[in-house]
Motif scaffolding. Sequence first.
Motif, PDB file in Angstrom:
ATOM      1  N   HIS A   1       0.847  -1.197   0.000  1.00 12.54           N
ATOM      2  CA  HIS A   1       0.000   0.000   0.000  1.00 12.54           C
ATOM      3  C   HIS A   1       0.879   1.241   0.000  1.00 12.54           C
ATOM      4  N   SER A   2       0.451   2.266  -0.705  1.00  8.33           N
ATOM      5  CA  SER A   2       1.276   3.464  -0.879  1.00  8.33           C
ATOM      6  C   SER A   2       0.988   4.569   0.130  1.00  8.33           C
ATOM      7  N   ALA A   3       0.016   4.402   1.024  1.00  8.05           N
ATOM      8  CA  ALA A   3      -0.326   5.466   1.979  1.00  8.05           C
ATOM      9  C   ALA A   3       0.843   5.753   2.908  1.00  8.05           C
ATOM     10  N   ASP A   4       1.085   7.046   3.169  1.00  8.41           N
ATOM     11  CA  ASP A   4       2.156   7.419   4.091  1.00  8.41           C
ATOM     12  C   ASP A   4       1.810   7.057   5.525  1.00  8.41           C
ATOM     13  N   ASN A   5       0.532   7.138   5.863  1.00  8.94           N
ATOM     14  CA  ASN A   5       0.061   6.811   7.207  1.00  8.94           C
ATOM     15  C   ASN A   5      -0.955   5.688   7.079  1.00  8.94           C
ATOM     16  N   LEU A   6      -0.541   4.498   7.492  1.00  9.32           N
ATOM     17  CA  LEU A   6      -1.304   3.291   7.182  1.00  9.32           C
ATOM     18  C   LEU A   6      -1.535   2.465   8.441  1.00  9.32           C
ATOM     19  N   LEU A   7      -2.726   1.888   8.530  1.00 11.80           N
ATOM     20  CA  LEU A   7      -3.047   0.927   9.583  1.00 11.80           C
ATOM     21  C   LEU A   7      -3.283  -0.422   8.912  1.00 11.80           C
ATOM     22  N   VAL A   8      -2.557  -1.444   9.353  1.00  6.55           N
ATOM     23  CA  VAL A   8      -2.681  -2.785   8.778  1.00  6.55           C
ATOM     24  C   VAL A   8      -3.259  -3.716   9.834  1.00  6.55           C
ATOM     25  N   THR A   9      -4.326  -4.433   9.470  1.00  9.22           N
ATOM     26  CA  THR A   9      -4.918  -5.409  10.377  1.00  9.22           C
ATOM     27  C   THR A   9      -5.139  -6.727   9.648  1.00  9.22           C
ATOM     28  N   THR A  10      -5.137  -7.811  10.413  1.00  8.11           N
ATOM     29  CA  THR A  10      -5.530  -9.119   9.895  1.00  8.11           C
ATOM     30  C   THR A  10      -6.449  -9.774  10.918  1.00  8.11           C
ATOM     31  N   ASP A  11      -7.193 -10.754  10.471  1.00  9.72           N
ATOM     32  CA  ASP A  11      -8.170 -11.420  11.326  1.00  9.72           C
ATOM     33  C   ASP A  11      -7.452 -12.294  12.358  1.00  9.72           C
ATOM     34  N   ALA A  12      -7.675 -11.996  13.633  1.00  8.64           N
ATOM     35  CA  ALA A  12      -7.080 -12.788  14.707  1.00  8.64           C
ATOM     36  C   ALA A  12      -8.066 -13.807  15.276  1.00  8.64           C
ATOM     37  N   ARG A  13      -9.273 -13.852  14.701  1.00 10.52           N
ATOM     38  CA  ARG A  13     -10.335 -14.705  15.225  1.00 10.52           C
ATOM     39  C   ARG A  13     -10.684 -14.273  16.647  1.00 10.52           C
ATOM     40  N   ARG A  14     -11.562 -15.015  17.294  1.00  9.98           N
ATOM     41  CA  ARG A  14     -12.039 -14.648  18.634  1.00  9.98           C
ATOM     42  C   ARG A  14     -12.523 -13.203  18.674  1.00  9.98           C
ATOM     43  N   ARG A  15     -13.071 -12.713  17.540  1.00 12.37           N
ATOM     44  CA  ARG A  15     -13.595 -11.354  17.431  1.00 12.37           C
ATOM     45  C   ARG A  15     -12.523 -10.299  17.676  1.00 12.37           C
ATOM     46  N   GLU A  16     -11.278 -10.601  17.257  1.00 11.64           N
ATOM     47  CA  GLU A  16     -10.175  -9.666  17.424  1.00 11.64           C
ATOM     48  C   GLU A  16      -9.400  -9.527  16.113  1.00 11.64           C
ATOM     49  N   VAL A  17      -8.530  -8.513  16.074  1.00 12.31           N
ATOM     50  CA  VAL A  17      -7.643  -8.321  14.929  1.00 12.31           C
ATOM     51  C   VAL A  17      -6.225  -8.112  15.429  1.00 12.31           C
ATOM     52  N   TYR A  18      -5.255  -8.563  14.619  1.00 11.41           N
ATOM     53  CA  TYR A  18      -3.869  -8.169  14.812  1.00 11.41           C
ATOM     54  C   TYR A  18      -3.674  -6.843  14.088  1.00 11.41           C
ATOM     55  N   TRP A  19      -2.829  -5.974  14.614  1.00  3.64           N
ATOM     56  CA  TRP A  19      -2.671  -4.665  13.987  1.00  3.64           C
ATOM     57  C   TRP A  19      -1.239  -4.138  14.138  1.00  3.64           C
ATOM     58  N   ALA A  20      -0.888  -3.244  13.232  1.00  2.37           N
ATOM     59  CA  ALA A  20       0.324  -2.433  13.332  1.00  2.37           C
ATOM     60  C   ALA A  20       0.094  -1.185  12.496  1.00  2.37           C
ATOM     61  N   SER A  21       0.711  -0.072  12.880  1.00  2.00           N
ATOM     62  CA  SER A  21       0.570   1.168  12.118  1.00  2.00           C
ATOM     63  C   SER A  21       1.916   1.565  11.525  1.00  2.00           C
ATOM     64  N   TYR A  22       1.858   2.320  10.415  1.00  2.00           N
ATOM     65  CA  TYR A  22       3.058   2.644   9.630  1.00  2.00           C
ATOM     66  C   TYR A  22       3.045   4.110   9.238  1.00  2.00           C
ATOM     67  N   GLN A  23       4.217   4.718   9.260  1.00  2.00           N
ATOM     68  CA  GLN A  23       4.413   6.079   8.780  1.00  2.00           C
ATOM     69  C   GLN A  23       5.592   6.076   7.820  1.00  2.00           C
ATOM     70  N   ALA A  24       5.338   6.571   6.610  1.00  2.00           N
ATOM     71  CA  ALA A  24       6.372   6.626   5.566  1.00  2.00           C
ATOM     72  C   ALA A  24       7.029   5.268   5.358  1.00  2.00           C
ATOM     73  N   GLY A  25       6.234   4.215   5.397  1.00  2.00           N
ATOM     74  CA  GLY A  25       6.731   2.875   5.113  1.00  2.00           C
ATOM     75  C   GLY A  25       7.397   2.166   6.265  1.00  2.00           C
ATOM     76  N   ARG A  26       7.488   2.822   7.424  1.00  2.00           N
ATOM     77  CA  ARG A  26       8.117   2.208   8.595  1.00  2.00           C
ATOM     78  C   ARG A  26       7.079   1.962   9.689  1.00  2.00           C
ATOM     79  N   ARG A  27       7.208   0.818  10.357  1.00  2.00           N
ATOM     80  CA  ARG A  27       6.270   0.515  11.429  1.00  2.00           C
ATOM     81  C   ARG A  27       6.484   1.491  12.583  1.00  2.00           C
ATOM     82  N   SER A  28       5.416   2.141  13.013  1.00  2.00           N
ATOM     83  CA  SER A  28       5.494   3.121  14.087  1.00  2.00           C
ATOM     84  C   SER A  28       4.897   2.614  15.384  1.00  2.00           C
ATOM     85  N   ALA A  29       4.062   1.579  15.316  1.00  2.00           N
ATOM     86  CA  ALA A  29       3.458   1.007  16.517  1.00  2.00           C
ATOM     87  C   ALA A  29       2.971  -0.410  16.203  1.00  2.00           C
ATOM     88  N   GLY A  30       2.887  -1.229  17.260  1.00  2.00           N
ATOM     89  CA  GLY A  30       2.459  -2.600  17.081  1.00  2.00           C
ATOM     90  C   GLY A  30       3.657  -3.519  16.875  1.00  2.00           C
TER      91      GLY A  30
END
Length: 224
Positions: free
Chosen positions: A104-133
Motif C-alpha cells: 500500500h502506498s499510503a504514508d500513514n497506514l493501519l494494517v490489520t488481519t483477522d485474529a479470530r475470537r472477534r479480534e484483529v492483529y494490527w500495526a501502524s506505519y508512517q512513511a513505510g516504517r512501522r510506528s506502533a504494534g
Amino acid sequence: MLILALDTATTDLVTGLVDTEISAAYDAVVPGTRGHNEQLMPTIMALLDDHATTLADLDGIVVGHGPGPFTGLRVGMVTAQALGQALRIPVHGVSSLDAIATRHSADNLLVTTDARRREVYWASYQAGRRSAGPGVVRPENLEPPHPVDAVVVPQRLVVKLPSHLQDLETVELSPRAAGLVAVADLAQAPEPLSPEYLRRPDAVPPPEPKRSAALPPLKKEARP
C-alpha cells in the motif's frame, strides 16, 4: 539470489519465488483456505515446476512469522525451517504485517488481519516504517496512535471498526512474495525463527476434576 517466500499467517496460503538479481517475483496464492498443512508443500512444488526450478536452486527462504494463529504459523515456519536445514540455506523470519504494508502506498497506514475470537492483529506505519504494534485487540476498540489515511482490513470486519476508521479508504490485503523478501535483511545472518502469537493458543489443559464431597478426605503424607 533465488528466494522462496512463504506466509501462513492469514487464511491465504502465500508462496512465491523472488529473483533478486532481476527484481522479479512470482506468486502462487491459495486464497481463503484453512488447509495450509495439506496444501503448502504441493503448492511449493507446483510453483517450482511452473518456473522450471527445483529446491536445489534456492539460495534462501523468507517466511512470515506473524502475528497469526498458532496452527497456521506453525505450518509455515516448521516447513521453512525443515527445508532450510535440508538444503543448508538461510531462513529469514519477517513480520507478516510489515510485508502487507509494502503493498500500500499510503504514508500513514493501519494494517490489520483477522485474529479470530472477534479480534484483529494490527500495526501502524508512517512513511513505510512501522510506528506502533504489533498488537491484538477487538476491532471496535482499535485506535492507532497517530492519524491514518487508509486501513488494510478484512472486508467483513470493516463494519466492526470505529466509525472514523470506516470512513477512510479500506482494502483487504495479504502478504506477497515481493513484500516478504523486501522486509528481510538478506545480507545479515538470520536470527532464530520466533513466531508472534501475541496470545496463548486456543487449546488449554483441561481443569482437574473436582473431588466428590461424598468421598473421604485424602490423607496427608507424613514427612520423614
